[in-house]
Design a protein around this motif. Sequence first.
Motif, mmCIF file in Angstrom:
data_model
loop_
_atom_site.group_PDB
_atom_site.id
_atom_site.type_symbol
_atom_site.label_atom_id
_atom_site.label_comp_id
_atom_site.label_asym_id
_atom_site.label_seq_id
_atom_site.Cartn_x
_atom_site.Cartn_y
_atom_site.Cartn_z
ATOM 1 N N TYR A 134 0.671 -1.251 -0.053
ATOM 2 C CA TYR A 134 0.114 0.172 -0.103
ATOM 3 C C TYR A 134 0.818 1.355 -0.035
ATOM 4 O O TYR A 134 0.632 2.408 -0.779
ATOM 5 N N THR A 135 2.074 1.146 0.757
ATOM 6 C CA THR A 135 2.802 2.533 0.977
ATOM 7 C C THR A 135 3.681 2.629 0.094
ATOM 8 O O THR A 135 4.006 3.927 -0.467
ATOM 9 N N ASP A 136 4.059 1.594 -0.776
ATOM 10 C CA ASP A 136 5.018 1.826 -1.816
ATOM 11 C C ASP A 136 4.677 1.236 -3.128
ATOM 12 O O ASP A 136 5.503 1.282 -4.057
ATOM 13 N N TYR A 137 3.309 0.838 -3.104
ATOM 14 C CA TYR A 137 2.890 0.186 -4.476
ATOM 15 C C TYR A 137 3.660 -1.286 -4.743
ATOM 16 O O TYR A 137 3.576 -1.331 -6.116
ATOM 17 N N ASP A 167 -12.219 -0.241 -2.422
ATOM 18 C CA ASP A 167 -11.847 0.885 -1.701
ATOM 19 C C ASP A 167 -12.736 1.735 -0.576
ATOM 20 O O ASP A 167 -12.312 1.927 0.407
ATOM 21 N N TYR A 183 -12.475 -0.448 2.467
ATOM 22 C CA TYR A 183 -10.948 -0.224 3.305
ATOM 23 C C TYR A 183 -11.580 1.151 3.938
ATOM 24 O O TYR A 183 -11.045 1.350 5.104
ATOM 25 N N ALA A 229 -11.013 1.351 8.035
ATOM 26 C CA ALA A 229 -9.796 2.375 8.625
ATOM 27 C C ALA A 229 -10.751 3.416 9.420
ATOM 28 O O ALA A 229 -9.811 3.645 10.562
ATOM 29 N N TRP A 232 -8.300 -5.976 9.264
ATOM 30 C CA TRP A 232 -7.295 -5.152 9.676
ATOM 31 C C TRP A 232 -6.999 -5.552 10.897
ATOM 32 O O TRP A 232 -7.641 -5.700 12.183
ATOM 33 N N SER A 238 -2.586 5.598 4.144
ATOM 34 C CA SER A 238 -2.137 5.060 2.609
ATOM 35 C C SER A 238 -2.688 3.843 2.667
ATOM 36 O O SER A 238 -3.565 3.431 1.784
ATOM 37 N N ARG A 239 -2.844 3.095 3.865
ATOM 38 C CA ARG A 239 -3.644 1.645 3.748
ATOM 39 C C ARG A 239 -4.987 1.839 3.559
ATOM 40 O O ARG A 239 -5.548 1.075 2.819
ATOM 41 N N ALA A 240 -5.452 2.931 4.190
ATOM 42 C CA ALA A 240 -6.895 3.185 4.191
ATOM 43 C C ALA A 240 -7.305 3.547 2.844
ATOM 44 O O ALA A 240 -8.622 3.224 2.603
ATOM 45 N N HIS A 267 -5.437 3.365 -0.030
ATOM 46 C CA HIS A 267 -4.887 2.655 -1.261
ATOM 47 C C HIS A 267 -4.375 3.703 -2.044
ATOM 48 O O HIS A 267 -3.891 3.670 -3.425
ATOM 49 N N MET A 268 -3.611 4.681 -1.478
ATOM 50 C CA MET A 268 -2.696 5.839 -2.030
ATOM 51 C C MET A 268 -1.139 5.522 -1.541
ATOM 52 O O MET A 268 -1.172 5.374 -0.344
ATOM 53 N N SER A 269 -0.110 5.410 -2.549
ATOM 54 C CA SER A 269 1.187 5.246 -1.864
ATOM 55 C C SER A 269 1.408 6.496 -1.092
ATOM 56 O O SER A 269 0.962 7.782 -1.081
ATOM 57 N N GLN A 274 -10.753 9.045 -1.551
ATOM 58 C CA GLN A 274 -11.223 8.046 -2.435
ATOM 59 C C GLN A 274 -11.804 8.645 -3.698
ATOM 60 O O GLN A 274 -11.883 8.301 -4.694
ATOM 61 N N ARG A 316 -8.665 9.554 -5.772
ATOM 62 C CA ARG A 316 -8.195 8.269 -6.228
ATOM 63 C C ARG A 316 -9.131 7.777 -7.569
ATOM 64 O O ARG A 316 -8.678 7.418 -8.594
#
Lengths: 285, 285
Positions: free
Chosen positions: A180-183, A226, A229, A233, A270, B14-16, B18-20, B56, B59
Amino acid sequence: MDAMTAYLSIGDFSRATHMSIKMLRHYHQIGLLEPADVDPHTGYRRYTADQIPTAQVIRRFRGLDMPLDEIQAVLATSDVQTRSERIAAHLSRLEAELGRTQHAVASLRDLLAAPSSDPIGAIELRSVPAVAAAAISQTVDAEECAMWLQGALGEIYASLTAQGLAANGHPGGIFDDDLYTDYRGRVTVFVPCGTTVHPTGRITALEVPAVELAVITHSGSPTEIDRAYGALATYVARHALAVRGPIRENYLVGQRETPDTCQWRTEIGWPIFQTGTVPREQANP
Amino acid sequence: MDAMTAYLSIGDFSRATHMSIKMLRHYHQIGLLEPADVDPHTGYRRYTADQIPTAQVIRRFRGLDMPLDEIQAVLATSDVQTRSERIAAHLSRLEAELGRTQHAVASLRDLLAAPSSDPIGAIELRSVPAVAAAAISQTVDAEECAMWLQGALGEIYASLTAQGLAANGHPGGIFDDDLYTDYRGRVTVFVPCGTTVHPTGRITALEVPAVELAVITHSGSPTEIDRAYGALATYVARHALAVRGPIRENYLVGQRETPDTCQWRTEIGWPIFQTGTVPREQANP
DNA sequence: TTGCTCCTCACGTCACGTGAGGTGGC
DNA sequence: TTGCTCCTCACGTCACGTGAGGTGGC
């Protein structure tokens, strides 16, 4: 007049091919489309009419967003068979992407038309015991993750069948934070099975560790996961339950059950604090 | 526990969403998505769960290749009406592009399947006399040229009707070199008419100058006109006829005749030397 | 001779990705 | 204390576009 002397200046070639002069110079520089001749004194580029068809092929491919190095590879392939395969591969990728985009447009239209039709389910706190499973682990890019997962899952089921073993629960995935953080990160896909699997191909026997999870169920296509998620979160953050650890997914209904992605059901887990005996709660976002 | 203190670290956010992390920092820097709080001592970014829906939306739009500044504009629009219109506009552009790409894929498939099924017609050398016309001129980008042309043509025909004048021949276009070499240049679209038109809107009365042209006819959609351009340029180069001057097009069958672009017929005219009495020749590429 | 075409740098754009080198928090 | 997270530069990528400043050809 001699056809061989019929050079075109870069301007004429630009008009003939509908490519800007800047493009032509760029393609010369990277060696994609070299002028037939360059005047050693003035540096003037000279093209021949023979080069027009090649230029047109390049322009067509660029119109379909094929990267320049791929075009170069295609043009460099003298083997007709391989060449056709490469082109066909690109077109297939394109058509697949077209489908995805069409879907995304429709999905966004829906989202805008009915902004709060959230079929997002309740959140449950769950103690998951350890389980023996057949698994495949690999570091993958986020973009290819879904595809990779399907393939790995297929391999696992095939091997279980070959070894006469039965699945002992729904398939699941374990996703490293890096994804997620670095793809890009380590992904593990597994199928629980009572008997220990014999390692073949990419498959290993794995004891999937026990965890405490906050779990939400997403109904529908993975492209819209998404929202679930986000809800999960939000819940974990509001209740200050967060703890380090990879995210889990369980595929209750997936490719194996139906090709209609609208009917798929995915649990997202989670990691949270071990809270001992937790009451079942409803999400309250 | 207080819901207000439920900050998410950049990693959790980021995990929530899905963005790096790189994306999130980038969006912060350009002001598209600012964290709810930044620790003045450590510089750590803190997000709230409230920001997840916004993230979201961003994204989703990025998934549809909407540029960041456009997304910013959409999010900044408080007026729901305007906002919906902007989004709808982007979706329409996207769907139009989808159509074009689908068409291009099909066209390339055809080209590869039957490489030499060239329905490219003969090339004719033609002396075109001057003619009086109603015209619109403007500097446009190559990409929007086709669209612009349709609109301008519509305006001209509407004004002719309003003034009770009749068209006196097929509509035509005049394209400055810059349009090809720099992808931006002056374009003139005109409709010949016997009587002088009264200037209204963008319309002017224009005496379209006489020219000597090498002319080819392209049958089919404008998206595939590149092949005819190539054939014409090849011919002109091989016969060393080239001379400076804007390229002409005549629309024998176009939008006004049929919406089916496959049936369109377009003449392309490439300026050449004045050769006096020229024999009619066949192209021999 | 004038004006147009063409040339080569050098730098900008867009949306990030890739490290380097360093600090903070549990 | 260790290892992980997070930070800020600075630079790279991709496919060109945008000038600046200069020369060649009709």
